[in-house]
Design an enzyme around this catalytic site. Structure first.
Site, PDB file in Angstrom:
ATOM      1  N   TYR A   1      39.984  37.744  39.760  1.00 52.95           N
ATOM      2  CA  TYR A   1      40.598  36.904  38.727  1.00 52.95           C
ATOM      3  C   TYR A   1      42.129  36.962  38.840  1.00 52.95           C
ATOM      4  CZ  TYR A   1      41.688  35.331  33.942  1.00 52.95           C
ATOM      5  OH  TYR A   1      42.179  34.676  32.841  1.00 52.95           O
TER       6      TYR A   1
ATOM      7  N   ASN B   1      33.190  18.202  36.223  1.00 58.38           N
ATOM      8  CA  ASN B   1      33.088  19.390  37.056  1.00 58.38           C
ATOM      9  C   ASN B   1      34.458  19.610  37.709  1.00 58.38           C
ATOM     10  OD1 ASN B   1      32.662  21.279  39.032  1.00 58.38           O
ATOM     11  ND2 ASN B   1      30.795  20.324  39.827  1.00 58.38           N
TER      12      ASN B   1
ATOM     13  N   LYS C   1      44.830  34.108  39.978  1.00 58.67           N
ATOM     14  CA  LYS C   1      45.868  33.679  39.028  1.00 58.67           C
ATOM     15  C   LYS C   1      47.234  33.684  39.703  1.00 58.67           C
ATOM     16  CE  LYS C   1      43.793  32.496  35.252  1.00 58.67           C
ATOM     17  NZ  LYS C   1      43.698  31.046  35.000  1.00 58.67           N
TER      18      LYS C   1
ATOM     19  N   ILE D   1      42.980  36.914  24.232  1.00 56.76           N
ATOM     20  CA  ILE D   1      43.030  35.944  23.121  1.00 56.76           C
ATOM     21  C   ILE D   1      41.877  36.261  22.161  1.00 56.76           C
ATOM     22  CG2 ILE D   1      43.001  33.507  22.487  1.00 56.76           C
ATOM     23  CD1 ILE D   1      45.391  34.321  24.289  1.00 56.76           C
TER      24      ILE D   1
HETATM   25  N1  SER Z   1      41.041  37.813  28.677  1.00 51.63           N
HETATM   26  C1  SER Z   1      41.122  37.835  30.104  1.00 51.63           C
HETATM   27  C2  SER Z   1      40.163  38.794  30.681  1.00 51.63           C
HETATM   28  O1  SER Z   1      39.915  39.795  30.039  1.00 51.63           O
HETATM   29  C3  SER Z   1      42.524  38.204  30.546  1.00 51.63           C
HETATM   30  O2  SER Z   1      43.189  37.055  30.899  1.00 51.63           O
HETATM   31  O3  SER Z   1      39.687  38.595  31.765  1.00 51.63           O
END
Ligand code: SER
Length: 268
Positions: free
Chosen positions: A95, A6, A99, A125
């Site tokens: 997010y 975890n 980051k 990705i």
């Molecule tokens: N693939 C990720 C997203 O769409 C971008 O870092 O949140």
């Protein structure tokens, strides 16, 4: 050896490092952009605590850390095209905000404690593995729907360009940066990208293999997230400092994905 951990459990992480004689950590666990907007509190908690734990353990045991960042670290006031490594970063998603926090905390641990922290700003990705709650997920769903149903309803508009790369290029970039000589690194965080992709272009590339493939567009809340991100990023520093070079372009990625997703569908 394989074991569960975890990422919120710092003592558990310490124990694993000691017991297995670990010298490097690649820290990928994160709540991505779309899911993060649906549960911001959870996103903030996980995305900050996990990197804090990893950096602390790296400080205590003198580890090398690679913790990826993302194109999501940029925001609407960053340059939209060819976004450089160093620029305005005011992201508008949980997010993205976490980051940027991870990047800055990594820099801090590097400067203050000499922790060998390295980071890459990953683009979207693309691989046959089902993604978990990002804004770039359309570029994977489209292949599944093309092969399963011959049509796809895209949650972004047809001309929304975002930086992308094939998973194998992502792994190559990650391993190259992880193994790079510190003397070659002029910064701790690098942009990387292979090409920019719009739903319209990928649909056309798939149509060269499946001519009857149809795509409709129904943007949802993820459109606003995509609109706040760069449409292309400048990764010349990664190419210069540690030799980043992609293997896949849109055409070869399309061929590869159709083959892999087809195999996956046959075996499941
Ligand atoms: N693939 C990720 C997203 O769409 C971008 O870092 O949140």
């Amino acid at each position: 050896p394989f074991t569960y951990l975890n990422v919120m459990d710092k003592d558990g992480l310490s124990r694993l490092v000691v017991e297995h004689g670990i010298t490097r950590i690649i820290h990928n666990a994160s709540i991505l952009s779309a899911v993060g907007e649906q549960n911001p509190q959870r996103g903030i908690e996980l995305n900050t605590t996990a990197i804090e734990n990893v950096l602390e353990v790296a400080r205590m045991y003198n580890l090398r850390v690679l913790a990826p960042s993302s194109i999501a670290a940029f925001g609407p006031s960053s340059p939209k095209e060819n976004t450089p490594d160093i620029t305005i970063m005011r992201p508008t998603t949980v997010y993205g905000i976490t980051k940027v926090y991870g990047e800055l905390l990594g820099d801090y641990y590097h400067q203050k404690y000499g922790v060998d922290y390295r980071s890459l700003r990953y683009p979207g990705i693309i691989s046959a593995a089902m993604p978990g709650g990002g804004t770039t997920d359309w570029a994977i769903h489209i292949f599944y729907e093309a092969l399963k149903h011959g049509k796809y309803e895209c949650f972004l508009s047809e001309y929304t360009a975002l930086p992308m790369m094939h998973l194998r290029d992502c792994i190559n970039a990650t391993v190259s940066l992880l193994n790079a000589d510190n003397a070659d690194l002029k910064q701790r965080t690098y942009n990387v990208s292979a090409f920019s992709l719009r739903p319209n272009d990928l649909a056309a590339a798939i149509r060269t293999h499946i001519p009857s493939f149809e795509v409709t567009y129904k943007p949802d809340f993820r459109q606003q997230i995509a609109d706040s991100w760069p449409s292309s990023i400048d990764d010349l520093n990664a190419r210069r400092d540690w030799g980043w070079q992609e293997e896949y372009d849109m055409a070869s990625l399309t061929e590869d994905m159709l083959r892999e997703v087809e195999e996956y569908l046959k075996s499941h």
